[in-house]
Design an enzyme around this catalytic site. Sequence first.
Site, PDB file in Angstrom:
ATOM      1  N   GLY A  12       0.621  -1.044   0.016  1.00 56.47           N
ATOM      2  CA  GLY A  12      -0.036  -0.059  -0.022  1.00 56.47           C
ATOM      3  C   GLY A  12       0.703   1.415  -0.152  1.00 56.47           C
ATOM      4  O   GLY A  12       2.055   1.229   0.121  1.00 56.47           O
ATOM      5  N   ASP A  13       0.022   2.277  -0.014  1.00 59.04           N
ATOM      6  CA  ASP A  13       0.784   3.785  -0.013  1.00 59.04           C
ATOM      7  C   ASP A  13       1.766   3.873  -1.249  1.00 59.04           C
ATOM      8  O   ASP A  13       2.760   4.784  -1.266  1.00 59.04           O
ATOM      9  CB  ASP A  13       1.574   4.099   1.277  1.00 59.04           C
ATOM     10  CG  ASP A  13       0.556   3.753   2.196  1.00 59.04           C
ATOM     11  OD1 ASP A  13      -0.368   4.265   2.423  1.00 59.04           O
ATOM     12  OD2 ASP A  13       0.802   2.886   3.265  1.00 59.04           O
ATOM     13  N   GLU A  14       1.523   3.147  -2.248  1.00 54.29           N
ATOM     14  CA  GLU A  14       2.301   3.243  -3.720  1.00 54.29           C
ATOM     15  C   GLU A  14       2.243   4.575  -4.555  1.00 54.29           C
ATOM     16  O   GLU A  14       3.050   4.751  -5.027  1.00 54.29           O
ATOM     17  CB  GLU A  14       2.296   1.873  -4.362  1.00 54.29           C
ATOM     18  CG  GLU A  14       2.411   0.406  -3.744  1.00 54.29           C
ATOM     19  CD  GLU A  14       1.399   0.173  -3.371  1.00 54.29           C
ATOM     20  OE1 GLU A  14       1.537  -1.186  -2.781  1.00 54.29           O
ATOM     21  OE2 GLU A  14       0.249   0.779  -3.123  1.00 54.29           O
ATOM     22  N   GLY A  15       1.083   5.148  -4.392  1.00 56.74           N
ATOM     23  CA  GLY A  15       0.799   6.480  -5.003  1.00 56.74           C
ATOM     24  C   GLY A  15      -0.206   6.128  -6.127  1.00 56.74           C
ATOM     25  O   GLY A  15      -0.263   6.469  -7.319  1.00 56.74           O
ATOM     26  N   LYS A  16      -1.178   5.061  -5.825  1.00 58.26           N
ATOM     27  CA  LYS A  16      -2.265   4.592  -6.740  1.00 58.26           C
ATOM     28  C   LYS A  16      -3.408   6.027  -7.042  1.00 58.26           C
ATOM     29  O   LYS A  16      -3.626   5.952  -8.258  1.00 58.26           O
ATOM     30  CB  LYS A  16      -3.262   3.523  -6.154  1.00 58.26           C
ATOM     31  CG  LYS A  16      -2.181   2.305  -6.153  1.00 58.26           C
ATOM     32  CD  LYS A  16      -3.103   1.338  -5.390  1.00 58.26           C
ATOM     33  CE  LYS A  16      -3.661   1.310  -3.894  1.00 58.26           C
ATOM     34  NZ  LYS A  16      -2.597   1.440  -3.156  1.00 58.26           N
ATOM     35  N   GLY A  40      -5.861   5.652   2.265  1.00 53.66           N
ATOM     36  CA  GLY A  40      -6.196   6.618   1.605  1.00 53.66           C
ATOM     37  C   GLY A  40      -5.260   6.966   0.459  1.00 53.66           C
ATOM     38  O   GLY A  40      -3.977   6.496   0.113  1.00 53.66           O
ATOM     39  N   HIS A  41      -5.666   7.882  -0.362  1.00 53.25           N
ATOM     40  CA  HIS A  41      -4.688   8.560  -1.629  1.00 53.25           C
ATOM     41  C   HIS A  41      -4.731   9.839  -1.426  1.00 53.25           C
ATOM     42  O   HIS A  41      -5.633  10.614  -0.849  1.00 53.25           O
ATOM     43  CB  HIS A  41      -5.662   8.250  -2.899  1.00 53.25           C
ATOM     44  CG  HIS A  41      -6.111   6.775  -3.330  1.00 53.25           C
ATOM     45  ND1 HIS A  41      -5.191   5.560  -3.180  1.00 53.25           N
ATOM     46  CD2 HIS A  41      -7.029   6.346  -3.642  1.00 53.25           C
ATOM     47  CE1 HIS A  41      -5.575   4.746  -3.564  1.00 53.25           C
ATOM     48  NE2 HIS A  41      -6.828   5.008  -4.043  1.00 53.25           N
ATOM     49  N   GLN A 223      -5.788  -0.809  -0.578  1.00 53.82           N
ATOM     50  CA  GLN A 223      -5.018  -1.408  -0.111  1.00 53.82           C
ATOM     51  C   GLN A 223      -3.874  -1.858  -1.451  1.00 53.82           C
ATOM     52  O   GLN A 223      -3.777  -1.114  -2.042  1.00 53.82           O
ATOM     53  CB  GLN A 223      -5.388  -2.367   0.804  1.00 53.82           C
ATOM     54  CG  GLN A 223      -6.494  -2.170   1.527  1.00 53.82           C
ATOM     55  CD  GLN A 223      -5.785  -1.454   2.909  1.00 53.82           C
ATOM     56  OE1 GLN A 223      -4.639  -1.647   3.300  1.00 53.82           O
ATOM     57  NE2 GLN A 223      -6.625  -1.121   3.850  1.00 53.82           N
ATOM     58  N   THR A 238      -5.410  -6.867   4.972  1.00 50.65           N
ATOM     59  CA  THR A 238      -6.773  -6.234   4.997  1.00 50.65           C
ATOM     60  C   THR A 238      -7.958  -7.321   5.012  1.00 50.65           C
ATOM     61  O   THR A 238      -7.473  -8.434   4.864  1.00 50.65           O
ATOM     62  CB  THR A 238      -7.055  -5.207   3.955  1.00 50.65           C
ATOM     63  OG1 THR A 238      -8.122  -4.509   4.189  1.00 50.65           O
ATOM     64  CG2 THR A 238      -7.058  -5.897   2.645  1.00 50.65           C
TER      65      THR A 238
END
Length: 431
Positions: A12-16, A40-41, A223, A238
């Site tokens: 997660g938190d890759e920048g989707k 979140g994004h 996620q 998750t």
Amino acid sequence: MPAIVLVGAQWGDEGKGKATDLLGKDVDYVVKFNGGNNAGHTVVIGGEKYALHLLPSGILTPGVTPMIGNGVVVDLEVLFHELEALAARGVDVAKLRISANAHLIPSYNRILDKVTERFLGKRRLGTTGRGIGPTYADKMNRVGLRVQDLFDESILRQKVEAALEVKNHLLVKIYNRRAIEAEEVVQELLQYAERVRPMVADCGLELHQALEDGKTVLFEAGQATMLDVDHGTYPFVTSSSATAAGACTGSGIGPTQIDRVVAVFKAYTTRVGEGPFPTELHDEFGERLRANGFEFGTTTGRPRRCGWADTVVGRYSTRINGVTDYVVTKLDVLTGFETIPVCVAYDVQGERFEEMPSHQSDMHHAVPIYEDLPGWSEDITGCRTFDDLPQNAQRYLLRMEELLGARISVIGVGPGRDEVITRYSLLGDDE
């Protein structure tokens, strides 16, 4: 026209959100198909930051129809808080569609989530405490509440009463908390019924018709692959299907309608919460990645655990998702490192693993085997073509492409909307 699935390739938190935003001008629908407001994004547009938790990132792009699919769990209070905040900043939110089959997060599940984590102590999973897990558990136990239940007060009341029969025993007898009144929950939910009614749709049918009409649909995962309930680092995952296959079950379209799978891979690795993380750094380099990348949770504000890129995880994501294209984000964060290690395999008690270990205990004992690549010191935030990048940055990406097993089509070189390099079209129309 294509149906494109966008997933996270790590924890997660890759920048989707940025990747979704980049595709925004080319798509007609953006569909969130799993998860809830537990992640979140962050999207930066014109120097302004927009933090989205429950809403699809496509809501920020004019002309796009944003959709919350049946695979999502919805906290109505959070939903309307986000909608009101965006509307106050001039964002048109009128086109949002929500599946009638999406499940609702009632207040009792938020309470249970928090008290259960406290009760587990050292065995805690590191959940966000937002009721996501208990709501998915209710869904599987067939005692969940769906959006459509808001429009039949009798059915809603019966379902809440049935759920609380068991949950109140847990709260009172195990966790020493007060019992929850069913009527209190019913009224809390009913206050949103008429506000949400105009947004509710048969999303599967609408998406099928859109694809039949030649429109482009982007399916956006919450996620990431390594947090998928089936394919992630269980039990530190998750509660939903965060891989490409989840796009079908979480939206109501068939697998043969998917054309491309785009995975987002950060140039280094982060995760939040508990669980194995072979390349995690507990030194100055980890702190430097956290500071340079501003690695703090969009939803929780928690500092993220940081480490070097892990291509064992990447190859696994390529295989599990059927990745056609990678978006590599935050390459600029690596600027200034003299040497950049990349994990190419694991050592598990003397045995080399180039693919993801199938046993949980092996993953916990995995020691990364690194390949050191030369770094660069030049500022890359102004680069707009691959050839603009320093030679060592190009070498880093080309080696990553070999190790990941799929082409790197887009490279993020800064936080801004325009700070990207596009090598190949994510729509596949350059093939």
